[in-house]
Design a protein around this motif. Structure first.
Motif, short mmCIF file in Angstrom:
data_model
loop_
_atom_site.label_atom_id
_atom_site.label_comp_id
_atom_site.label_asym_id
_atom_site.label_seq_id
_atom_site.Cartn_x
_atom_site.Cartn_y
_atom_site.Cartn_z
N GLY B 110 0.82 -1.21 0.00
CA GLY B 110 0.00 0.00 0.00
C GLY B 110 0.85 1.25 0.00
N ALA B 111 2.00 1.18 0.66
CA ALA B 111 2.87 2.35 0.78
C ALA B 111 3.90 2.39 -0.34
N TYR B 112 3.66 1.67 -1.43
CA TYR B 112 4.64 1.54 -2.50
C TYR B 112 5.13 2.89 -3.03
N THR B 113 4.22 3.86 -3.13
CA THR B 113 4.59 5.13 -3.74
C THR B 113 5.31 6.06 -2.77
N ARG B 115 8.16 7.40 0.03
CA ARG B 115 9.60 7.28 0.25
C ARG B 115 9.98 7.53 1.71
N ASP B 116 9.01 7.97 2.51
CA ASP B 116 9.33 8.30 3.90
C ASP B 116 9.18 7.07 4.80
N ALA B 117 10.31 6.37 5.00
CA ALA B 117 10.28 5.11 5.74
C ALA B 117 9.71 5.28 7.15
N ASP B 118 10.05 6.38 7.81
CA ASP B 118 9.54 6.61 9.17
C ASP B 118 8.03 6.74 9.18
N GLY B 119 7.54 7.55 8.24
CA GLY B 119 6.10 7.77 8.13
C GLY B 119 5.37 6.47 7.87
N VAL B 120 5.98 5.61 7.02
CA VAL B 120 5.34 4.33 6.70
C VAL B 120 5.24 3.48 7.96
N GLN B 121 6.32 3.44 8.75
CA GLN B 121 6.29 2.67 10.01
C GLN B 121 5.22 3.21 10.95
N ARG B 122 5.13 4.55 11.01
CA ARG B 122 4.14 5.19 11.88
C ARG B 122 2.72 4.79 11.44
N ASP B 123 2.50 4.84 10.12
CA ASP B 123 1.17 4.52 9.61
C ASP B 123 0.84 3.05 9.80
N LEU B 124 1.88 2.21 9.72
CA LEU B 124 1.66 0.78 9.94
C LEU B 124 1.10 0.58 11.35
N ARG B 125 1.72 1.27 12.32
CA ARG B 125 1.22 1.16 13.70
C ARG B 125 -0.19 1.72 13.81
N MET B 126 -0.44 2.81 13.07
CA MET B 126 -1.77 3.42 13.09
C MET B 126 -2.83 2.44 12.57
N ILE B 127 -2.49 1.75 11.47
CA ILE B 127 -3.44 0.79 10.89
C ILE B 127 -3.74 -0.32 11.91
N GLN B 151 -11.48 -7.51 4.50
CA GLN B 151 -12.01 -6.18 4.21
C GLN B 151 -11.22 -5.12 4.97
N MET B 152 -10.90 -5.42 6.23
CA MET B 152 -10.10 -4.48 7.02
C MET B 152 -8.72 -4.32 6.40
N LEU B 153 -8.18 -5.43 5.92
CA LEU B 153 -6.84 -5.39 5.33
C LEU B 153 -6.81 -4.51 4.08
N VAL B 154 -7.80 -4.65 3.20
CA VAL B 154 -7.75 -3.84 1.98
C VAL B 154 -7.97 -2.36 2.28
N ILE B 155 -8.78 -2.07 3.31
CA ILE B 155 -8.94 -0.66 3.69
C ILE B 155 -7.63 -0.15 4.28
N GLY B 156 -7.02 -0.98 5.13
CA GLY B 156 -5.73 -0.61 5.72
C GLY B 156 -4.67 -0.41 4.66
N ARG B 157 -4.65 -1.30 3.67
CA ARG B 157 -3.66 -1.21 2.60
C ARG B 157 -3.81 0.11 1.85
N ALA B 158 -5.07 0.48 1.58
CA ALA B 158 -5.31 1.73 0.87
C ALA B 158 -4.86 2.92 1.72
N LEU B 159 -5.11 2.85 3.04
CA LEU B 159 -4.72 3.96 3.92
C LEU B 159 -3.21 4.13 3.97
N MET B 160 -2.48 3.02 3.78
CA MET B 160 -1.02 3.07 3.83
C MET B 160 -0.44 3.99 2.75
N ALA B 161 -1.23 4.25 1.70
CA ALA B 161 -0.75 5.15 0.65
C ALA B 161 -0.94 6.61 1.06
N ARG B 162 -1.48 6.85 2.24
CA ARG B 162 -1.86 8.20 2.70
C ARG B 162 -2.67 8.90 1.63
#
Lengths: 291, 268
Positions: B110-113, B115-127, B151-162
């Protein structure tokens, strides 16, 4: 008896590792793009000639030649994808497969025109002197080929498992739509897949050409590797590796137990047997068609 | 701030050059809101989402008239991956998890696009905070999750893209009512806390309007009615047609609704 047998197994395993690398190339492209690339064997052949030219013609150091061959093979894969496959991307899969066969004929004939059809010797850094470990006897070349192949396989595994691009490639193989919705550029992933497959083929070429021979028909080794992929279960990466290795060993042993003629056809006999008895192969799941 | 983040101006969509699916549809989504797009089967709701996300292109469909603007720039005709990079992420109908990847790998894709590794980790915890059931299954292969977890996973995956705008297609499909309630409450919470804008396609009008700020009702490739969610919930016709409630607030029988539908059509 056991000594000869074990050395036959080890040298079979060495050839089998090369089959496994080529089979891996088949499976990677198939998984990502649904295309069976019948020019995979020609990647091996062309890379053999590339390294021959660099090594003998230009006299470059072996390590550099290896590196350059891998890179140039990768470039060849990208070019082939751009020129042959991408323009007909929307055509039925069958047409694309035929186009790859066409490409393989073009590559083979071009090599024949440039280098002739005589068998050329490709040197190797591994010595062919026998080494003994316990009662197993093998050559340094066998060990080198097996070791190098395993390094490539582990590197690929880590790439697919740990890197962002590798994960994106697995995602694309599973669902192009889902990958695109997450911002993955599928065309870039396709190019990369072809590059990686061709580069693995390049490694296979450098490893196998000194063992068997180097001539424009070296590409037919692709057919054997294809059989290995089917033995393992086409579309399965572990299947390609195990199938390829197994095939090398079986081929060598049938040469030992029967004769050289049987050795030549053992691959095809095995291929037919697998297709009749267990078409899904060793690791393959029941066939699923992507719609 | 863009008052109207997404604007569909009178768009017409044609599949395979012959099949007319959307017939001049206009719709607006304001930033920071949940907008519900309601309607029966085959009304063109999913097509509308695909027109926005660019998936239409991959299915031999085209926006032949009108235009789609996202943050005041035209996006119709772009490839799905480029639209994703601009901040629109679509969650497809039917829980399209990447089955052979693990839960965590799905989220990271979800976070493929980004580049901010810290932000991705933060969002992972948020999800994982929003969907605690996923934590225990983070290393499980996604194909083995239950429907609700997927269903929760696909919503979470989408959110990972911010995403700036999240397109949700039928998140209630095939899930137990209690689970649907839970998921919709989480969507509302994400909107309130993260400020994500949602365009929500649903057949379950009742639950969609319970969390939406604004609603559109589609029929036959057009918008036939729209208004603030509260107004739609109170509107007599909407109650009759889509919420299945009669004046007394009791559930109407399907037969009565059908009869009513035959007698009266929406005016447009």
């Amino acid at each position: 008896m056991t000594e000869i047998l074990s050395s036959q197994v080890v040298s079979g395993l060495a050839t089998g590792c090369v089959y496994a690398l080529i089979a891996l190339g088949f499976v990677l492209i198939f998984k990502a793009t649904d295309v069976v690339n019948f020019a995979q064997g020609e990647f091996v052949m062309v890379s053999g000639f590339i390294s021959y030219t660099l090594l003998i013609g230009l006299g470059i150091h072996y390590g550099l030649v290896l590196l350059a061959t891998i890179v140039l093979s990768g470039v060849m894969g990208v070019v082939l994808e751009r020129v042959v496959v991408r323009p007909i991307m929307d055509a039925p899969i069958f047409s694309i497969v035929i186009a790859t066969i066409g490409a393989s004929i073009v590559l083979r004939s071009s090599a024949g025109i440039l280098y002739g059809y005589d068998v050329l010797p490709l040197p190797t850094i591994f010595s062919k002197d026998p080494i003994r470990v316990g009662f197993v006897q093998f050559t340094a070349m066998d060990a080198g080929v097996i070791g190098f192949s395993l390094v490539i396989m582990v590197a690929l595994y880590l790439f697919f498992k740990l890197t962002r691009t590798g994960t994106a490639m697995r995602a694309t193989a599973q669902s192009q739509t889902a990958a695109r919705l997450m911002g993955v550029s599928v065309t870039r992933i396709f190019s990369l897949t072809w590059a990686i497959s061709a580069a693995i083929g390049g490694v296979a070429g450098v490893l196998i050409a000194p063992i068997i021979y180097l001539d424009p028909n070296l590409g037919f080794i692709g057919v054997k590797a294809f059989a290995g992929a089917i033995l393992g279960g086409f579309g399965s990466i572990p299947g390609a590796i195990v199938g390829g290795m197994l095939l090398g060993v079986i081929e060598n042993l049938s040469g030992y137990f029967f004769n050289a003629g049987i050795k030549q056809v053992s691959t095809y006999i095995l291929l037919i047997l697998v297709l009749v008895i267990r078409p899904a192969g060793l690791f393959g799941a029941a066939p699923i068609r992507k719609v | 701030m863009f008052e109207k983040m997404l604007r569909l101006n009178n768009i017409q969509v044609i599949y395979s050059d012959v099949i007319l699916v959307l017939k001049g549809l206009s719709l607006e989504v304001a930033e920071g809101q949940i907008v519900a797009l309601l309607g029966a089967n085959g009304a063109g709701k999913t097509t509308t989402l695909k027109a926005i996300s660019g998936l239409l292109k991959t299915e031999d469909g085209r926006v032949t008239d009108g235009g789609i603007e996202f943050m005041e720039r035209r996006i119709d005709g772009l490839d799905p991956e480029d639209i994703c990079r601009r901040g629109i992420v679509q969650v497809m109908e039917g829980r399209k998890v990447l089955e052979t990847l693990t839960v965590e790998e799905n989220l990271k894709i979800g976070a493929y696009t980004r580049r901010d590794a810290d932000g991705v980790q933060r969002d992972l915890r948020m999800i994982y905070d929003y969907f605690p059931v996923l934590v225990a299954r983070r290393h499980a292969v996604a194909g083995y999750l239950s429907g609700g977890e997927q269903q929760m996973l696909v919503i979470g995956r989408a959110l990972m893209a911010r995403p700036k705008l999240l397109l949700l297609d039928e998140p209630s499909l095939g899930l137990a009512p209690l689970l649907v309630r839970e998921i919709f409450d989480i969507i509302r919470k994400i909107k309130d806390e993260q400020g994500t804008t949602f365009l929500l396609v649903e057949q379950n009008a009742q639950i969609a309007l319970s969390i939406a700020d604004y609603g559109y009702i589609m029929e036959n490739g057009r918008i036939v009615f729209d208004g603030p969610a509260a107004k739609l919930r109170g509107n007599q016709d909407v109650r009759e047609f889509y919420l299945g409630l009669s004046e007394a607030g009791r559930r109407k029988s399907f037969k009565d609704v059908k009869f009513y539908k035959r007698r009266k059509r929406w005016a447009f």
